[in-house]
Write a protein that holds these residues in place. Structure first.
Motif, mmCIF file in Angstrom:
data_model
loop_
_atom_site.group_PDB
_atom_site.id
_atom_site.type_symbol
_atom_site.label_atom_id
_atom_site.label_comp_id
_atom_site.label_asym_id
_atom_site.label_seq_id
_atom_site.Cartn_x
_atom_site.Cartn_y
_atom_site.Cartn_z
ATOM 1 N N GLY A 1 0.799 -1.232 0.000
ATOM 2 C CA GLY A 1 0.000 0.000 0.000
ATOM 3 C C GLY A 1 0.824 1.271 0.000
ATOM 4 N N ALA A 2 2.150 1.144 -0.188
ATOM 5 C CA ALA A 2 3.022 2.312 -0.040
ATOM 6 C C ALA A 2 2.627 3.457 -0.964
ATOM 7 C CB ALA A 2 4.480 1.906 -0.278
ATOM 8 N N ARG A 3 2.309 3.136 -2.210
ATOM 9 C CA ARG A 3 1.970 4.220 -3.153
ATOM 10 C C ARG A 3 0.703 4.934 -2.714
ATOM 11 N NH1 ARG A 3 1.603 2.649 -9.240
ATOM 12 N NH2 ARG A 3 1.091 4.864 -9.368
ATOM 13 N N LEU A 4 -0.263 4.163 -2.224
ATOM 14 C CA LEU A 4 -1.525 4.758 -1.800
ATOM 15 C C LEU A 4 -1.343 5.598 -0.549
ATOM 16 C CD1 LEU A 4 -3.623 1.640 -2.510
ATOM 17 C CD2 LEU A 4 -4.295 3.928 -3.228
ATOM 18 N N MET A 5 -0.529 5.077 0.372
ATOM 19 C CA MET A 5 -0.415 5.752 1.663
ATOM 20 C C MET A 5 0.489 6.978 1.570
ATOM 21 S SD MET A 5 -0.749 2.538 4.286
ATOM 22 C CE MET A 5 0.715 1.649 3.806
ATOM 23 N N ALA A 6 1.396 6.987 0.600
ATOM 24 C CA ALA A 6 2.304 8.130 0.455
ATOM 25 C C ALA A 6 1.509 9.413 0.223
ATOM 26 C CB ALA A 6 3.276 7.881 -0.688
ATOM 27 N N ALA A 7 0.428 9.309 -0.544
ATOM 28 C CA ALA A 7 -0.371 10.501 -0.831
ATOM 29 C C ALA A 7 -0.997 11.074 0.437
ATOM 30 C CB ALA A 7 -1.460 10.160 -1.842
ATOM 31 N N GLN A 8 -1.164 10.234 1.456
ATOM 32 C CA GLN A 8 -1.725 10.695 2.731
ATOM 33 C C GLN A 8 -0.658 11.146 3.713
ATOM 34 O OE1 GLN A 8 -5.077 11.043 3.621
ATOM 35 N NE2 GLN A 8 -4.962 10.952 1.406
ATOM 36 N N GLY A 9 0.622 10.923 3.365
ATOM 37 C CA GLY A 9 1.692 11.348 4.254
ATOM 38 C C GLY A 9 2.376 10.217 4.996
ATOM 39 N N LEU A 10 2.043 8.967 4.651
ATOM 40 C CA LEU A 10 2.785 7.842 5.231
ATOM 41 C C LEU A 10 3.710 7.293 4.156
ATOM 42 C CD1 LEU A 10 3.519 5.780 7.358
ATOM 43 C CD2 LEU A 10 1.514 4.444 6.710
ATOM 44 N N HIS A 11 4.995 7.558 4.323
ATOM 45 C CA HIS A 11 5.983 7.163 3.320
ATOM 46 C C HIS A 11 6.714 5.925 3.816
ATOM 47 C CE1 HIS A 11 5.314 11.094 1.412
ATOM 48 N NE2 HIS A 11 5.238 11.542 2.655
ATOM 49 N N VAL A 12 6.399 4.770 3.222
ATOM 50 C CA VAL A 12 7.004 3.520 3.661
ATOM 51 C C VAL A 12 7.986 3.046 2.606
ATOM 52 C CG1 VAL A 12 6.587 1.162 4.407
ATOM 53 C CG2 VAL A 12 4.859 2.913 4.829
#
Lengths: 381, 381
Positions: B94-105
């Motif tokens: 889910g990294a690509r999806l979560m990056a847009a919310q500010g969670l960069h994994v």
């Protein structure tokens, strides 16, 4: 409003000890292309996304990639629920973060069903996500005593109806065994010591019900629909037409369902005949890479038939011989055994050993024990 | 610009067969409160988020909850990397999806290090995320032949320097064993048959390096910093002051690091003395719920000392007796054994059995084999 409805991807599944990941990636590429082409209002994925609670890392990477291409690249929202093969906790990781991007994952069952509201020219459509959950888990979430899958689903749906505004179109995404549905060998029974089945009537009032669990595409009544699985996951599915479903709901709540076939990298086929005939036919077979299950009718001895079959059909999975099946019923019995659930297998074993059937008390004890074991396995996954 | 730097949460870790999840949730509640209070520009989590590649579902749920509270509720971005205990694939879901919310994994190592750019009154700060990866994985990602962890990290950092704009402040988040760092018993060695250590100099040019791996909070030079682990995860850490680090980088790239202690639900303490004394002291001990390791100096026989200890200290973990340790060195030897890596253990075993040391060839064969096993284990996780 239009949806693409799919279910039972079973990513990471092994079939006759072979990983199907390449096959799964192949049809999912087509699915992503279809999403880009059709541009539905949402994609509905009705559970059993993975084949097991802890899928192999390659399956995780494949799902990650497919969802990012649908949600981020194509900009199409996804509503995805956990099925009985998924771990609710694991599938639900990051759900709050991903929802803001348009990936709505329902893993664990909460006190309220999660709801995604979409709009078209005719107004609102509410999509309610009902992940698979044991009756005990639903009981804990809702604080009600619920003895069966049907009661659990009914309670969840009653809670939805209590707040759903009249006149607004309603869609449910669920993972359940609806009475009257046709089963396949690759579905893991939802319940031990009981069918786990629910009547289609529990969904009364919903304009469309996108179901997962049964692997054959089928519609029960007019609005309760199984898209079927992504691929053929058992021999009993060899004759299935696997597809995803393009669903359209008009302003009056009228539903049309159109199956759209995806082309598998390798089809699953059962070939019957004498070995020599199959080998000869195979030379002209344009799809020699298919997964082949051979039913050989030869009556005499055969030297290493599997190796010879694989020279022509490199992905031949297994074979059986009708002559052996007729005499000893070995293979047919074996196939039949695989279809039985653990409770029935144990009851048969008990009868062999004790020369008596399980009495009512014994059967209840067994059912309780198996239910506990299934629950414990789910808990620990 | 201000960061909260933390690492080595090891969610799901067992300690003396006890789950630490409640303890981890307790300090993470404080951490979330600290984030809301301090409002840093970002939270940096430098690997070993989970204790193992497939963490228990409760650990997944805890991480999910903590990250949602930081990123969604508090609105503070997070940069998180995989450590050597994490599965790069699983953590990266889910990294690509979560990056847009500010969670960069950052899970898997790619050809380019992922970079998050933040701004303050003095301009840009670029945060480069370098997840833990075996040299072989970095070699595959970069297409270079890299014999060691140091070479692998150097190659990744060189690639960053090649594109990093001059004058812009640079932060690296990494999971590594930097030469000179003080080790603890609960860190799993990064490398078999080699230290896996890297010189602090490889990070030259970075304004701040937020590291994970070593469990003791420590700074090597002025800018290369371990926040230390969330909790005490081994007896060797009983005297540690566990903390998270508030890091401030000014416009000129000057760094200040302030440790902020989190209060554990139960502290880990080693108590030494005669059993009767410890029991008597325990009656007045306000923190009787702490995790206690007792070192008993009694010389005579003791009746069921562990049970008596637990009557006063209910969470006493284990005990040893100095008199036994002095005579047989049994317990001390046991503790020493736990500190040795597999290669050394095997070499000792070989010496016992063959009455000879491993020669150079044998040692190399062993090291290769262990490296292959470690790689295979990582692959399959």
């Amino acid at each position: 409003m239009r949806f693409l409805h799919t279910a039972d991807w079973h990513l990471g599944r092994l079939f006759h000890a072979r990983s199907l990941l390449e096959d799964q990636a192949h049809v999912l590429d087509q699915f992503v292309a279809l999403v880009r082409d059709v541009r539905p209002d949402a994609v509905l994925i009705a559970g059993d996304v993975y084949d097991r609670a802890v899928p192999p890392p390659e399956a995780v990477a494949l799902l990650d990639d497919v969802l990012a291409r649908i949600v981020v690249d194509a900009g199409v929202p996804v509503v995805m629920i956990a099925g009985n093969h998924d771990s609710a906790h694991r599938l639900g990781f990051g759900a709050r973060l991903m929802a803001a991007q348009g990936l709505h994952v329902a893993g664990r069952t909460g006190p309220q069903a999660s709801c995604v509201t979409l709009h078209d020219a005719h107004g609102e459509v509410r999509i309610y996500a009902l992940p698979y959950a044991e009756p005990a888990a639903v009981r804990d979430a809702l604080g009600l005593d619920l003895p069966s899958h049907e009661a659990a689903l009914q309670a969840q749906l009653a809670a939805i109806r209590a707040t759903h505004p009249p006149g607004v179109r309603a869609v449910a995404v669920a993972h359940a065994f609806v009475v009257g549905g046709a089963v396949s060998e690759s579905e893991r029974p939802l319940s031990v010591g009981g069918s786990g089945a629910v009547a289609a009537e529990v969904f009364a009032g919903f304009d469309f019900v996108a179901l997962g669990h049964l692997h054959r595409p089928q519609t029960i009544g007019e609005r309760v629909h199984y898209s079927g699985s992504l691929l053929k996951y058992s021999l009993s599915e060899a004759e299935h037409m696997k597809s995803v479903s393009l669903v359209e709901i008009d302003g009056a709540g009228q539903v049309t369902i159109e199956p759209i076939a995806l082309q598998p990298l390798r089809n699953l086929r059962v070939l019957q005949g004498e070995l020599a005939t199959l080998l000869a036919q195979g030379m002209d077979d344009a799809r020699r890479d298919d997964y082949i299950y051979a039913v050989l009718s030869d009556t005499g001895a055969l030297l290493d038939p599997m190796a010879r079959l694989r020279q022509v059909y490199p992905n031949a999975l297994a074979m059986e011989r009708t002559v052996l099946a007729r005499s000893g019923q070995a293979s047919a019995a074996g196939r039949q055994l695989r279809e039985l659930d653990t409770g029935t297998l144990f009851a048969n074993f008990f009868r062999e050993v004790a020369d008596a059937d399980l009495d009512g008390d014994q059967r209840r004890t067994l059912d309780d024990l198996l239910a506990d074991m299934a629950a414990a396995e789910r808990e620990s996954a």
